[in-house]
Design a protein around this motif. Structure first.
Motif, mmCIF file in Angstrom:
data_model
loop_
_atom_site.group_PDB
_atom_site.id
_atom_site.type_symbol
_atom_site.label_atom_id
_atom_site.label_comp_id
_atom_site.label_asym_id
_atom_site.label_seq_id
_atom_site.Cartn_x
_atom_site.Cartn_y
_atom_site.Cartn_z
ATOM 1 N N LEU A 58 1.662 -11.263 -5.012
ATOM 2 C CA LEU A 58 1.823 -9.860 -5.398
ATOM 3 C C LEU A 58 1.999 -9.006 -4.152
ATOM 4 O O LEU A 58 1.309 -9.203 -3.151
ATOM 5 N N LEU A 59 2.926 -8.050 -4.203
ATOM 6 C CA LEU A 59 3.138 -7.114 -3.103
ATOM 7 C C LEU A 59 2.860 -5.693 -3.576
ATOM 8 O O LEU A 59 3.372 -5.271 -4.610
ATOM 9 N N PHE A 60 2.061 -4.979 -2.796
ATOM 10 C CA PHE A 60 1.834 -3.562 -3.044
ATOM 11 C C PHE A 60 2.210 -2.830 -1.773
ATOM 12 O O PHE A 60 1.668 -3.123 -0.697
ATOM 13 N N ILE A 61 3.136 -1.890 -1.879
ATOM 14 C CA ILE A 61 3.584 -1.117 -0.732
ATOM 15 C C ILE A 61 3.166 0.329 -0.963
ATOM 16 O O ILE A 61 3.555 0.944 -1.955
ATOM 17 N N GLY A 62 2.346 0.842 -0.066
ATOM 18 C CA GLY A 62 1.868 2.211 -0.181
ATOM 19 C C GLY A 62 1.897 2.903 1.169
ATOM 20 O O GLY A 62 2.505 2.410 2.123
ATOM 21 N N LYS A 63 1.184 4.021 1.274
ATOM 22 C CA LYS A 63 1.221 4.810 2.502
ATOM 23 C C LYS A 63 0.638 4.063 3.696
ATOM 24 O O LYS A 63 0.957 4.366 4.835
ATOM 25 N N ASN A 64 -0.204 3.068 3.453
ATOM 26 C CA ASN A 64 -0.812 2.298 4.536
ATOM 27 C C ASN A 64 -0.073 1.000 4.835
ATOM 28 O O ASN A 64 -0.576 0.162 5.570
ATOM 29 N N GLY A 65 1.096 0.819 4.242
ATOM 30 C CA GLY A 65 1.879 -0.383 4.501
ATOM 31 C C GLY A 65 1.854 -1.356 3.340
ATOM 32 O O GLY A 65 1.661 -0.973 2.183
ATOM 33 N N VAL A 66 2.042 -2.629 3.675
ATOM 34 C CA VAL A 66 2.168 -3.686 2.665
ATOM 35 C C VAL A 66 0.830 -4.409 2.499
ATOM 36 O O VAL A 66 0.196 -4.797 3.481
ATOM 37 N N THR A 67 0.420 -4.560 1.247
ATOM 38 C CA THR A 67 -0.749 -5.361 0.903
ATOM 39 C C THR A 67 -0.241 -6.556 0.117
ATOM 40 O O THR A 67 0.561 -6.410 -0.807
ATOM 41 N N LYS A 68 -0.714 -7.735 0.490
ATOM 42 C CA LYS A 68 -0.309 -8.962 -0.202
ATOM 43 C C LYS A 68 -1.477 -9.488 -1.013
ATOM 44 O O LYS A 68 -2.599 -9.578 -0.510
ATOM 45 N N GLY A 69 -1.202 -9.801 -2.256
ATOM 46 C CA GLY A 69 -2.193 -10.456 -3.095
ATOM 47 C C GLY A 69 -2.923 -9.531 -4.051
ATOM 48 O O GLY A 69 -3.140 -8.362 -3.771
ATOM 49 N N TRP A 70 -3.276 -10.098 -5.201
ATOM 50 C CA TRP A 70 -3.973 -9.370 -6.257
ATOM 51 C C TRP A 70 -5.353 -8.933 -5.778
ATOM 52 O O TRP A 70 -5.740 -7.782 -5.963
ATOM 53 N N ASP A 71 -6.108 -9.853 -5.169
ATOM 54 C CA ASP A 71 -7.468 -9.534 -4.741
ATOM 55 C C ASP A 71 -7.478 -8.420 -3.693
ATOM 56 O O ASP A 71 -8.298 -7.494 -3.772
ATOM 57 N N SER A 72 -6.566 -8.491 -2.733
ATOM 58 C CA SER A 72 -6.498 -7.457 -1.693
ATOM 59 C C SER A 72 -6.092 -6.110 -2.278
ATOM 60 O O SER A 72 -6.597 -5.062 -1.854
ATOM 61 N N THR A 73 -5.195 -6.137 -3.243
ATOM 62 C CA THR A 73 -4.777 -4.892 -3.891
ATOM 63 C C THR A 73 -5.951 -4.265 -4.641
ATOM 64 O O THR A 73 -6.189 -3.056 -4.536
ATOM 65 N N LEU A 74 -6.697 -5.076 -5.375
ATOM 66 C CA LEU A 74 -7.887 -4.572 -6.074
ATOM 67 C C LEU A 74 -8.897 -4.012 -5.071
ATOM 68 O O LEU A 74 -9.441 -2.924 -5.300
ATOM 69 N N GLU A 75 -9.126 -4.707 -3.974
ATOM 70 C CA GLU A 75 -10.067 -4.222 -2.961
ATOM 71 C C GLU A 75 -9.635 -2.850 -2.434
ATOM 72 O O GLU A 75 -10.475 -1.964 -2.237
ATOM 73 N N ASN A 76 -8.343 -2.668 -2.202
ATOM 74 C CA ASN A 76 -7.848 -1.371 -1.719
ATOM 75 C C ASN A 76 -8.070 -0.271 -2.752
ATOM 76 O O ASN A 76 -8.432 0.853 -2.393
ATOM 77 N N TYR A 77 -7.839 -0.587 -4.013
ATOM 78 C CA TYR A 77 -8.091 0.397 -5.071
ATOM 79 C C TYR A 77 -9.580 0.782 -5.103
ATOM 80 O O TYR A 77 -9.929 1.956 -5.228
ATOM 81 N N ILE A 78 -10.460 -0.207 -4.989
ATOM 82 C CA ILE A 78 -11.898 0.057 -5.034
ATOM 83 C C ILE A 78 -12.316 0.938 -3.856
ATOM 84 O O ILE A 78 -13.126 1.863 -4.019
#
Length: 143
Positions: A58-78
């Motif tokens: 999974l790739l999430f691209i936001g203001k802080n750059g690219v996040t890879k992975g579901w777990d890392s994306t959830l951690e960023n949301y939290i």
């Protein structure tokens, strides 16, 4: 002449009644987005994440750059939204949705958070893939 008119009318009616898989798939995707919106609005981040591919790819691209992975994306949301007050109320507005292939779709839209401490809003582009019969977000670019 009457026979020709009747045949034409029947052809139009039958062509209108054929199910359109693209319409069904896009409706499924929109339903998942509404489920995500509802999960967010009850501070259920894991429920919100159910719309994403649960994978390291999974790739999430936001203001802080690219996040890879579901777990890392959830951690960023939290980290960014630790409680219901910080999360506020989410509203998606879909601007464009398009089936690019039988198992790939794109959705472009706006997100808006209504919060006591100040509203936030931005845009998103989502790349969806149908995996094991289920539509999931495989790449999210939100700003």
């Amino acid at each position: 002449m009457l026979k020709y008119l009747l045949i034409t009318l029947l052809s139009v009616l039958f062509s209108c009644s054929k199910p359109n898989p693209a319409t069904h798939d896009l409706a499924d995707i929109e339903s998942i987005l509404m489920t995500q919106e509802a999960a967010w609005n009850t501070a259920d981040l894991e429920g919100f994440m159910n719309g994403y591919l649960h994978s390291d790819s999974l790739l999430f691209i936001g203001k802080n750059g690219v996040t890879k992975g579901w777990d890392s994306t959830l951690e960023n949301y939290i980290k960014s939204y630790p409680n219901q007050k910080a999360m506020g109320k989410l509203k998606f507005t879909i601007l464009k949705k398009e089936l690019l292939a039988a198992n790939v779709a794109m959705v472009i839209g706006k997100w808006h958070l209504t919060r006591e401490d100040g509203n936030l809003e931005g845009h998103f582009s989502l790349l969806w893939q149908k995996v094991n019969g289920q539509w999931v977000i495989v790449a999210d670019h939100s700003s």
